[in-house]
Design an enzyme around this catalytic site. Structure first.
Site, mmCIF file in Angstrom:
data_model
loop_
_atom_site.group_PDB
_atom_site.id
_atom_site.type_symbol
_atom_site.label_atom_id
_atom_site.label_comp_id
_atom_site.label_asym_id
_atom_site.label_seq_id
_atom_site.Cartn_x
_atom_site.Cartn_y
_atom_site.Cartn_z
ATOM 1 C CB THR A 206 -0.918 0.030 1.232
ATOM 2 O OG1 THR A 206 -0.118 0.092 2.426
ATOM 3 C CG2 THR A 206 -1.813 -1.198 1.271
ATOM 4 C CB CYS B 145 -2.869 1.036 12.487
ATOM 5 S SG CYS B 145 -3.928 1.631 11.143
ATOM 6 N NE ARG C 172 -0.747 7.315 0.488
ATOM 7 C CZ ARG C 172 -0.742 6.309 -0.359
ATOM 8 N NH1 ARG C 172 0.378 5.976 -0.965
ATOM 9 N NH2 ARG C 172 -1.849 5.638 -0.604
ATOM 10 C CD1 TRP D 2 16.357 16.840 48.323
ATOM 11 C CD2 TRP D 2 16.371 18.856 47.354
ATOM 12 N NE1 TRP D 2 15.054 17.158 47.977
ATOM 13 C CE2 TRP D 2 15.039 18.385 47.381
ATOM 14 C CE3 TRP D 2 16.639 20.102 46.776
ATOM 15 C CZ2 TRP D 2 13.973 19.133 46.874
ATOM 16 C CZ3 TRP D 2 15.578 20.839 46.258
ATOM 17 C CH2 TRP D 2 14.259 20.343 46.320
ATOM 18 C CE1 TYR E 10 11.943 18.371 43.020
ATOM 19 C CE2 TYR E 10 12.642 20.463 42.102
ATOM 20 C CZ TYR E 10 11.635 19.609 42.485
ATOM 21 O OH TYR E 10 10.317 19.989 42.346
ATOM 22 C CG ASP F 196 12.893 14.634 49.852
ATOM 23 O OD1 ASP F 196 12.924 15.771 49.391
ATOM 24 O OD2 ASP F 196 11.850 14.074 50.246
#
Length: 497
Positions: free
Chosen positions: A28, A36, A61, A425, A429, A445
């Site tokens: 195709t 799909c 395409r 820390w 982060y 933490d």
């Protein structure tokens, strides 16, 4: 995966692999995403490509039914910190369109030839082809969502000429730009560009929107509405202008939630569309692979209940790496609420006002150059934090610390740690959120410590959670903020050591 396992994924229409690879059908001339709904082709007619650009380069395409160019990005390129991963993130941010391949290579510290060779080897397409595929997708979005003239869309999407634009759209979509503009129904109402930002797998929207809401800095961000129907809004500083992004918390319908977030972008310059989309995607961590994360973390008996309670929990990134670094410095050794108040004061004092307020949005976040020379008086911060803030802003402004999508994570973290007042820390982060590192853990933490204690675990347990320790961190933080499904912890989740 090999081609046989890819074909099985296509045969079962497995959406987990959307964006991870693309199916092309020899008979195709069309390429699709694995999920799909079209009839599965015979194995001998199936071809597989690692990127949409590679499929386009092979002469296929895009399918009009599954819209493969709108699939979520491959999680691999966000996880990886090597040349290819950094290059893909920079191309997504629009660097090739703005600076060319030479500019991309310079940012990465490699020659243009090396960058092209490695991208082609792993993605089946070089930087120009990858940028071209992104331009085509941007143009299709503008054609379907705006009333801009076709010529204006060509240049807004980044094409060098109208002829190049027309040729590309016919090649990729087998339709003229005018043909792509045809719609079966009325355009959606409202200003701005409406988008659906795809993600794969479950998405813990309540937790993600709650995380952002607790940290929203007034003037730059706002969250409207009640949980379940919140609207997150924020200002954006972009290469060509400014913008406002609005992202709607999805409301499950019939027990199911669409595989996208509804977004609307208001831009002063439409050339910023692709960049703005990528920055919002990073903020909401939309290219993550929740299946891989859950497989690893859910196998640990300590984390299994937390993972089961919050499927699809993400690790939010940042819309602007420099902004996130400044906010991380403001948040050292204080609660989230205190950091938000400091951020609001900083924005009011040094942020650039919008031409006109947009609801609660009034400013852009202060840029590093402004903060590097700022007095920072009246902000209620100790002098040590002011010095840390100025040092960070100066390093960002002069390029000593780079936090763009293509930055080297190790180098950025090391450079941050060399700045006065920046500890593990803050550096961790920033690495987790500004640079999207999926494997950061913050043992110092307070919220993490209490979460580990509630699980009966030691910090060393986190070694079993690699390479997804950032996601484990968010599970511990979410458990602390909403203890019903997990361990109880009340300490603030921001503390530098």
């Amino acid at each position: 995966m090999d081609d046989e396992s890819r074909y099985q994924a296509v045969h079962s229409r497995d959406a987990r692999f959307d964006g991870e690879f693309f199916l092309a059908v020899k008979t195709t001339g069309i390429y699709c995403r694995p999920s799909c709904p079209a009839v599965t082709p015979k194995r001998r007619n199936a071809r597989f490509y690692p990127s949409a650009a590679a499929a386009q380069g092979a002469g296929f395409r895009a399918c009009r039914r599954c819209r493969p160019d709108a699939a979520p990005g491959s999680a691999e390129w966000n996880v990886r910190a090597d040349l290819v991963g950094r290059a893909v993130r920079l191309i997504g941010d629009g660097v090739v369109d703005r600076e060319g391949v030479a500019g991309l290579a310079h940012r990465l510290g490699y020659s243009s030839r090396q960058v092209h060779r490695q991208l082609t080897q792993e993605l089946g397409a070089g930087p120009i082809a990858l940028a071209r595929a992104q331009r085509a997708h941007t143009a299709r979005v503008l054609l379907r969502t705006t009333d801009m003239p076709v010529t204006g869309i060509a240049f807004a999407a980044g094409f060098a000429s109208v002829r190049q634009f027309n040729d590309t759209m016919r090649e990729i979509y087998a339709a003229t730009p005018s043909g792509l503009r045809v719609r079966k129904g009325p355009r959606r109402s409202g200003a701005g560009i409406p988008l659906r930002l795809a993600h794969r797998g479950p998405y813990a929207a309540r937790e993600i929107f709650g995380f952002l809401q607790r940290r929203a800095v007034p003037g730059v961000e706002e969250v409207l509405g009640a949980p379940g129907s919140r609207l997150y809004r924020r200002t954006l500083r972009l290469p060509y202008g400014t913008g406002v992004a609005e992202v709607r918390e999805p409301r499950p319908a019939g027990g199911r939630q669409g595989a996208w977030l509804d977004c609307r972008l208001h831009l002063t310059d439409l050339r910023d569309l692709a960049t703005a989309v990528q920055r919002v995607r990073r903020l909401f961590d939309l290219d993550a692979d929740p299946y891989a994360v859950a497989e690893r973390l859910g196998a640990d008996p300590l984390l299994r209940p937390l993972v089961a309670a919050r499927p699809g929990l993400r690790s939010p990134g940042a819309a602007d790496g420099d902004e996130l670094a400044v906010r991380a410095v403001l948040g050292r050794q204080v609660t989230v609420a205190a950091a938000v108040r400091l951020g609001a004061d900083l924005v009011a004092a040094y942020g650039k006002p919008l031409p006109a307020p947009d609801g609660g949005l009034t400013h852009l976040f202060p840029d590093p150059g402004t903060l590097a020379d700022a007095a920072l008086d009246g902000l209620g911060m100790p002098d040590t934090r002011k010095r840390a803030l100025r040092a960070t802003a100066t390093a960002l402004a002069d390029g000593a610390v780079r936090l763009d999508p293509g930055a080297d994570r190790d180098q950025a973290a090391e450079a941050l740690l060399e700045l006065p007042g920046i500890g593990p820390w803050t550096a961790g982060y920033v690495r987790m959120r500004a640079l999207g590192d999926p494997d950061v853990f913050l043992p110092g933490d307070a919220g993490v410590r209490h979460g580990l204690a509630a699980l009966g675990a030691e910090p060393g347990a986190a070694e079993a959670w690699r390479p997804w320790r950032s996601y484990a961190l968010h599970h511990l933080w979410q458990a602390a903020a909403d203890p019903a499904p997990g361990p109880r912890a009340t300490a603030p989740d921001r503390k530098d050591t």
